[in-house]
Write a protein that holds these residues in place. Structure first.
Motif, short mmCIF file in Angstrom:
data_model
loop_
_atom_site.label_atom_id
_atom_site.label_comp_id
_atom_site.label_asym_id
_atom_site.label_seq_id
_atom_site.Cartn_x
_atom_site.Cartn_y
_atom_site.Cartn_z
N HIS A 106 -5.79 10.89 1.79
CA HIS A 106 -6.82 11.86 0.99
C HIS A 106 -5.95 13.26 1.53
O HIS A 106 -6.00 14.32 0.72
CB HIS A 106 -7.97 11.64 1.15
N TYR A 120 2.09 9.53 0.53
CA TYR A 120 1.79 10.03 -0.86
C TYR A 120 0.24 10.64 -0.71
O TYR A 120 -0.64 9.70 -0.07
CB TYR A 120 1.90 8.84 -1.79
N MET A 149 -1.97 3.75 -8.41
CA MET A 149 -2.89 4.83 -7.70
C MET A 149 -3.25 5.94 -8.78
O MET A 149 -4.62 6.26 -9.04
CB MET A 149 -2.08 5.35 -6.47
N GLU A 150 -2.18 6.13 -9.72
CA GLU A 150 -2.36 7.44 -10.51
C GLU A 150 -3.23 7.02 -11.65
O GLU A 150 -3.64 7.97 -12.61
CB GLU A 150 -1.19 8.15 -11.04
N SER A 203 -3.56 11.90 -2.39
CA SER A 203 -4.11 11.86 -3.31
C SER A 203 -5.37 12.47 -3.17
O SER A 203 -6.47 12.13 -2.46
CB SER A 203 -4.47 10.49 -3.90
N VAL A 209 2.50 3.90 -6.76
CA VAL A 209 1.75 5.15 -6.99
C VAL A 209 1.49 5.10 -8.57
O VAL A 209 0.50 5.80 -8.89
CB VAL A 209 2.88 6.13 -6.89
N ILE A 225 -0.87 5.86 1.75
CA ILE A 225 -1.60 6.79 0.85
C ILE A 225 -2.69 7.45 1.61
O ILE A 225 -3.73 6.86 2.00
CB ILE A 225 -2.13 5.93 -0.35
N LEU A 267 4.60 2.52 3.39
CA LEU A 267 3.89 3.63 2.67
C LEU A 267 2.45 3.98 3.12
O LEU A 267 1.66 2.89 3.37
CB LEU A 267 3.45 3.21 1.07
N ILE A 274 -4.16 2.73 3.69
CA ILE A 274 -5.00 3.71 3.02
C ILE A 274 -5.59 4.58 4.23
O ILE A 274 -6.35 4.02 5.01
CB ILE A 274 -6.02 3.06 1.90
N VAL A 287 0.91 -1.37 2.22
CA VAL A 287 0.28 0.03 2.20
C VAL A 287 -0.87 0.13 3.00
O VAL A 287 -1.70 -0.63 3.16
CB VAL A 287 0.06 0.13 0.79
#
Length: 371
Positions: A66, A98, A12-13, A100, A9, A64, A62, A43, A41
């Protein structure tokens, strides 16, 4: 070695800092925990039951995504409801989620830049400003022998940018004085003896977004045990980040020809078009997701067309009245982020020698079909 969730993360940030998000946006960790080793991971644009099954089959710990998996307030978490069943499946398979969202939209090299690049827009600017990087002035005192090394460390960490100019600094020679006390281990001089040293005062500009990294790099490169430096805010506007992009095509083309460009570039089966087929298109505004409220922004920017999703009937009439064409590829056009984020994050993990794998979801989450 596999990366822990917190590390994934943090990387990613770096692409999409959380403070770039619009106020009250639902971003960050929404389900599960990051306090674990992450081998794989996934996406995704949306988190659906099919996407959860895909993540489970791949062995991902995990996701990630949108779009938020928890967007509206939950009155309860019942497993006989769609939201409860989805959360249950994630927790049962120990898959964290998570989000984003608008921070990825806003980010330099993020969602809206990817869409603008796909459309081959040149000279891009921001459609609506969301965040402006504050500027700081850093002044550090360095022995002459190490001035170049410290300068290079500052620049490599992101300091010294003024507009399109990098490596900007001002350097003034002078004499530094210090008296090392008992227990000190000075780079120059001896404890108990007043020392004078030929030093350079290096001044440079530091954006707030890289402030911590710049200070850390400076301290690491500096030879002194105790580094003398000043860091203070400047009353100057730094770089702006925002939603949407505005740019120009290399040459003008008709609205219908441009609509075909959008279909191909964003890999969508259809688009909705507002405007005369032969309208000349050169300046283009693009905004991923739902952009009905950005009609005025696009018109004010002088755009010939706005590319965005979820345009409603009355907004379409408002655009026609304003002389603005619209090409609506749907909200799902944001699926461009799956491959882009997977490539970016995968490369960053490899650079840091992690074995964690990153996959782009292959599940289509477009809810609409034409009949």
């Amino acid at each position: 070695m596999f990366a822990r969730g917190e590390t994934v993360v943090q990387l990613m940030e770096k692409l999409a800092p959380k403070h770039y998000a619009v106020q009250d946006d639902k971003i960050g960790l929404q389900v599960g925990t990051l306090r674990k080793e992450i081998k794989k991971v996934l996406i995704a644009l949306d988190v659906t039951p099919e996407v959860v099954d895909e993540a489970s089959a791949l062995g991902c710990e995990l996701i990630i995504a949108h779009h938020a998996v928890i967007y509206r307030p939950l009155a309860h978490l019942r497993t006989d409801t769609p939201a409860g069943a989805l959360a249950s499946a994630l927790l049962r398979n120990d898959i964290a989620v998570y989000i984003s969202h608008t921070n990825l939209d806003t980010a330099d090299g993020g969602m809206n830049d990817w869409m603008a690049e796909a459309l081959e827009l040149e000279g891009r600017g921001v459609l609506e400003e969301v965040h402006t990087d504050k500027l700081f002035k850093l002044a550090v005192f360095v022995p002459e022998t190490h001035a170049e090394a410290v300068r290079n460390a500052l620049f490599q960490a992101g300091a010294g940018w003024i507009g399109n100019y990098s490596h900007c600094s001002f350097n003034v020679p002078g004499t530094g004085t210090f008296l090392p006390r008992e227990g000190s281990e000075p780079f120059l001089g001896k404890p108990g003896k007043l020392e004078q040293a030929a030093e350079i005062r290096i001044e440079t500009v530091v954006p707030d977004s890289v402030r911590k990294a710049v200070v850390s790099a400076m301290l690491k490169a500096h030879p002194y045990e105790e580094v003398a430096y000043d860091l203070y805010p400047m009353d100057l506007k730094g770089r702006s980040f925002g939603l949407g992009r505005v740019g120009k095509l290399a040459s003008a083309e008709s609205l219908d020809a441009f609509a075909e460009r959008v279909k191909t570039a964003l890999d969508v089966p259809f688009v909705r078009v507002v405007g005369a087929p032969d309208k000349s298109i050169r300046k283009v505004a693009v905004l991923g997701g739902s952009g009905s409220r950005y009609i005025r922004h696009a018109s004010f920017a002088g755009a010939d067309v706005l590319v965005t999703g979820d345009i409603d009937y009355h907004t379409a009439h408002d655009a026609l009245a304003a002389g603005l064409a619209i090409v609506d590829p749907g909200h799902n056009a944001e699926k461009i982020m799956k491959r882009k984020v997977a490539e970016w994050l995968g490369n960053k993990l490899k650079e840091q020698k992690y074995e964690t794998e990153v996959f782009a979801s292959q599940i289509a989450t477009e809810p609409f079909r034409l009949k």
